[in-house]
Design an enzyme around this catalytic site. Structure first.
Site, PDB file in Angstrom:
ATOM      1  N   SER A  20      36.513 -19.791  11.277  1.00 23.38           N
ATOM      2  CA  SER A  20      37.683 -19.095   9.372  1.00 23.38           C
ATOM      3  C   SER A  20      37.019 -18.065   8.693  1.00 23.38           C
ATOM      4  O   SER A  20      37.698 -17.752   8.106  1.00 23.38           O
ATOM      5  CB  SER A  20      39.229 -19.791   9.581  1.00 23.38           C
ATOM      6  OG  SER A  20      39.663 -20.007  11.122  1.00 23.38           O
ATOM      7  N   ILE A  21      36.203 -18.769   8.398  1.00 22.32           N
ATOM      8  CA  ILE A  21      35.900 -17.495   6.904  1.00 22.32           C
ATOM      9  C   ILE A  21      34.949 -16.792   7.258  1.00 22.32           C
ATOM     10  O   ILE A  21      35.005 -15.943   5.804  1.00 22.32           O
ATOM     11  CB  ILE A  21      34.046 -18.972   6.905  1.00 22.32           C
ATOM     12  CG1 ILE A  21      33.375 -18.641   5.557  1.00 22.32           C
ATOM     13  CG2 ILE A  21      32.804 -17.846   7.696  1.00 22.32           C
ATOM     14  CD1 ILE A  21      32.179 -19.425   4.847  1.00 22.32           C
TER      15      ILE A  21
END
Length: 179
Positions: free
Chosen positions: A63-64
């Site tokens: 999810s970065i």
């Protein structure tokens, strides 16, 4: 040229110290005006197999990148190049019919109904098996992983080339867990 070598030496010294003290593990790419100043891997990609990181190492991003994607989408809306109320079928031309009910806003707010593919019961067993989008869709019914959508959308998306004024969007080595 010595200034460029000095930058690389300083970066290497700094990162090497972080590898030693903080166990940093990753790759660093520094580019200035289309000139690669630093492109190195540091630490280990796999400690068990003693495999070092390289500039080509693929990392699980998870999810970065969500906040960067959201900002890019909002900038495109601000420029009038898309609308967050648009159906995803407008940009992913071969997405299944259900895409007509899903908007970009739904994707940004995680309300699209598309499940998180890492929550699938067989995810751990299948995450490293390469599969085309069509096979993933068939095996999960209407559930299409977000990362698969993103991988498929980039080449066929009419707005992809407009993210940077006058320069096409180029995406390389973006696999997540073999997808």
């Amino acid at each position: 040229m010595s200034a460029l070598l000095n930058i690389e030496a300083k970066v290497n010294e700094y990162i090497d110290a972080n590898v030693e003290v903080h166990k940093f593990s990753g790759s660093v790419l520094i580019v200035q005006k289309d000139k690669v100043l630093v492109s190195n891997g540091y630490g280990m990609a796999n400690y068990e197999l003693d495999v070092p990181n390289t500039p080509q190492t693929k990392f699980r991003l998870a999810s970065i990148t969500k906040q960067f994607t959201a900002m890019a989408i909002m900038q495109l809306q601000e420029k009038g190049l898309l609308n967050v109320d648009d159906s995803i079928n407008k940009y992913i031309l071969d997405y299944p019919e259900t895409g007509k009910q899903i908007t970009i806003h739904h994707l940004l707010t995680h309300t699209s109904g598309i499940p998180n593919f890492t929550s699938f019961p067989d995810y751990l067993e299948t995450m490293m098996i390469p599969a085309p989008l069509e096979k993933i869709i068939a095996s999960q019914g209407k559930a299409v992983p977000r990362i698969a959508i993103a991988r498929r959308a980039v080449p066929s998306c009419p707005i992809a080339g407009k993210l940077r004024s006058g320069k096409p969007l180029v995406v390389h080595r973006t696999n997540f867990a073999g997808l």
